[in-house]
Design a protein around this motif. Structure first.
Motif, mmCIF file in Angstrom:
data_model
loop_
_atom_site.group_PDB
_atom_site.id
_atom_site.type_symbol
_atom_site.label_atom_id
_atom_site.label_comp_id
_atom_site.label_asym_id
_atom_site.label_seq_id
_atom_site.Cartn_x
_atom_site.Cartn_y
_atom_site.Cartn_z
ATOM 1 N N ALA A 71 3.536 -3.968 -5.516
ATOM 2 C CA ALA A 71 3.941 -5.327 -5.873
ATOM 3 C C ALA A 71 5.443 -5.400 -6.096
ATOM 4 O O ALA A 71 6.110 -6.347 -5.655
ATOM 5 C CB ALA A 71 3.190 -5.779 -7.121
ATOM 6 N N ALA A 72 5.999 -4.388 -6.750
ATOM 7 C CA ALA A 72 7.438 -4.366 -6.988
ATOM 8 C C ALA A 72 8.207 -4.273 -5.681
ATOM 9 O O ALA A 72 9.246 -4.921 -5.503
ATOM 10 C CB ALA A 72 7.791 -3.188 -7.898
ATOM 11 N N ALA A 73 7.686 -3.481 -4.743
ATOM 12 C CA ALA A 73 8.363 -3.339 -3.453
ATOM 13 C C ALA A 73 8.350 -4.637 -2.664
ATOM 14 O O ALA A 73 9.301 -4.942 -1.931
ATOM 15 C CB ALA A 73 7.701 -2.225 -2.647
ATOM 16 N N VAL A 74 7.276 -5.417 -2.814
ATOM 17 C CA VAL A 74 7.161 -6.684 -2.092
ATOM 18 C C VAL A 74 7.889 -7.806 -2.830
ATOM 19 O O VAL A 74 8.303 -8.798 -2.222
ATOM 20 C CB VAL A 74 5.675 -7.062 -1.889
ATOM 21 N N GLY A 75 8.055 -7.634 -4.166
ATOM 22 C CA GLY A 75 8.707 -8.664 -4.956
ATOM 23 C C GLY A 75 7.743 -9.716 -5.463
ATOM 24 O O GLY A 75 8.055 -10.911 -5.470
ATOM 25 N N MET A 76 6.572 -9.271 -5.906
ATOM 26 C CA MET A 76 5.592 -10.200 -6.474
ATOM 27 C C MET A 76 4.873 -9.532 -7.628
ATOM 28 O O MET A 76 5.017 -8.325 -7.845
ATOM 29 C CB MET A 76 4.585 -10.668 -5.415
ATOM 30 N N ARG A 77 4.132 -10.314 -8.392
ATOM 31 C CA ARG A 77 3.329 -9.745 -9.468
ATOM 32 C C ARG A 77 2.161 -8.959 -8.887
ATOM 33 O O ARG A 77 1.614 -9.321 -7.838
ATOM 34 C CB ARG A 77 2.802 -10.844 -10.392
ATOM 35 N N ALA A 78 1.773 -7.908 -9.608
ATOM 36 C CA ALA A 78 0.655 -7.082 -9.136
ATOM 37 C C ALA A 78 -0.602 -7.913 -8.969
ATOM 38 O O ALA A 78 -1.370 -7.724 -8.010
ATOM 39 C CB ALA A 78 0.414 -5.925 -10.105
ATOM 40 N N SER A 79 -0.830 -8.852 -9.879
ATOM 41 C CA SER A 79 -2.028 -9.686 -9.791
ATOM 42 C C SER A 79 -2.031 -10.539 -8.525
ATOM 43 O O SER A 79 -3.096 -10.872 -7.998
ATOM 44 C CB SER A 79 -2.141 -10.583 -11.024
ATOM 45 N N SER A 80 -0.834 -10.883 -8.021
ATOM 46 C CA SER A 80 -0.749 -11.726 -6.829
ATOM 47 C C SER A 80 -1.176 -10.971 -5.574
ATOM 48 O O SER A 80 -1.603 -11.592 -4.587
ATOM 49 C CB SER A 80 0.672 -12.255 -6.657
ATOM 50 N N LEU A 81 -1.058 -9.645 -5.599
ATOM 51 C CA LEU A 81 -1.494 -8.871 -4.431
ATOM 52 C C LEU A 81 -2.968 -9.100 -4.131
ATOM 53 O O LEU A 81 -3.389 -9.091 -2.975
ATOM 54 C CB LEU A 81 -1.258 -7.371 -4.661
ATOM 55 N N TYR A 82 -3.746 -9.323 -5.197
ATOM 56 C CA TYR A 82 -5.188 -9.454 -5.023
ATOM 57 C C TYR A 82 -5.573 -10.803 -4.405
ATOM 58 O O TYR A 82 -6.740 -11.002 -4.056
ATOM 59 C CB TYR A 82 -5.893 -9.248 -6.369
ATOM 60 N N ASN A 83 -4.599 -11.692 -4.260
ATOM 61 C CA ASN A 83 -4.861 -12.923 -3.502
ATOM 62 C C ASN A 83 -4.908 -12.644 -2.003
ATOM 63 O O ASN A 83 -5.401 -13.470 -1.225
ATOM 64 C CB ASN A 83 -3.774 -13.965 -3.781
ATOM 65 N N HIS A 84 -4.391 -11.481 -1.605
ATOM 66 C CA HIS A 84 -4.308 -11.130 -0.181
ATOM 67 C C HIS A 84 -5.196 -9.944 0.189
ATOM 68 O O HIS A 84 -5.709 -9.886 1.302
ATOM 69 C CB HIS A 84 -2.849 -10.819 0.177
ATOM 70 N N PHE A 85 -5.383 -9.018 -0.738
ATOM 71 C CA PHE A 85 -6.206 -7.834 -0.490
ATOM 72 C C PHE A 85 -7.013 -7.517 -1.741
ATOM 73 O O PHE A 85 -6.523 -7.683 -2.860
ATOM 74 C CB PHE A 85 -5.331 -6.623 -0.129
ATOM 75 N N ASP A 86 -8.234 -7.016 -1.549
ATOM 76 C CA ASP A 86 -9.098 -6.690 -2.673
ATOM 77 C C ASP A 86 -8.591 -5.502 -3.469
ATOM 78 O O ASP A 86 -8.947 -5.334 -4.636
ATOM 79 C CB ASP A 86 -10.525 -6.392 -2.194
ATOM 80 N N GLY A 87 -7.801 -4.649 -2.821
ATOM 81 C CA GLY A 87 -7.300 -3.462 -3.496
ATOM 82 C C GLY A 87 -6.614 -2.545 -2.513
ATOM 83 O O GLY A 87 -6.399 -2.879 -1.340
#
Length: 209
Positions: A35-51
């Protein structure tokens, strides 16, 4: 979310994941680091991938055999359905482009780096290869045979033979040596492999004509 923005965000996540998995290892990388590498919150990653596992599966689809299987279904390949020589040469050229992609090389390093931790994902890679790409390739060779353009009593084994010849070139020039061969050397090796394959499957009597 806009579909184009969604696709762009997924691509950015996958690019960052490939970098992170290649440097930290799949097991060592965390969703928080990604998430840090992409520049978003970790929780936001789960809007795109389950894990993390879903991200790795997406990378396999992006850089593994599904990429080749998707190409085989494209209009560019379908236009070559009556020209086995042009088809085989196009396929070899596309594989060369893929093999020389730096991301592809990092992906292959990742896939072989942690076999015990990634058995499920390696199985997905193999399943995609044999259930999609080989089947799609065999369908083309079946059409070529029915049209009398090649001699292939078993189109599936013909497809495996063709792909194995190209894979051997990859092993010799890219995967096994300490340093990869120059692109032109790999291209010449692929050209020899394609020429020899086409002679082997030429219609009976064609070689002597």
């Amino acid at each position: 979310m806009n579909a184009a923005l969604e696709a762009s965000t997924r691509d950015r996540i996958l690019d960052a994941a490939l970098d992170l998995f290649a440097t930290q290892g799949y097991a060592g990388a965390s969703m928080r680091q990604l998430a840090a590498a992409v520049g978003m919150r970790a929780s936001s990653l789960y809007n795109h991938f389950d894990g993390k596992a879903a991200i790795l599966s997406a990378l396999i689809d992006a850089y593994g055999p599904a990429r080749g299987a998707s190409r085989l279904a494209s209009p560019a390949y379908r236009a070559l359905a009556d020209d086995p020589e042009a088809f085989c040469r196009r396929y070899a050229a596309d594989w060369l482009d893929q093999w020389c992609d730096p991301n592809e090389r990092r992906f292959m390093d990742l896939l072989s780096a942690e076999p015990s931790r990634m058995a499920e994902h390696r199985a997905h890679f193999v399943e995609t290869l044999f259930d999609r790409e080989v089947v799609a390739m065999a369908d083309y060779f079946r059409r070529f045979t029915l049209a009398g353009r090649i001699h292939a009593p078993d189109p599936t084994e013909c497809a495996r033979l063709f792909m194995a010849g190209l894979t051997f070139v990859r092993l010799q020039h890219l995967l096994m040596p300490p340093e990869p061969s120059p692109r032109e050397v790999i291209g010449e090796a692929l050209d020899r492999a394609v020429r020899n394959f086409l002679m082997l499957v030429a219609p009976r009597g064609a070689a002597a004509a």
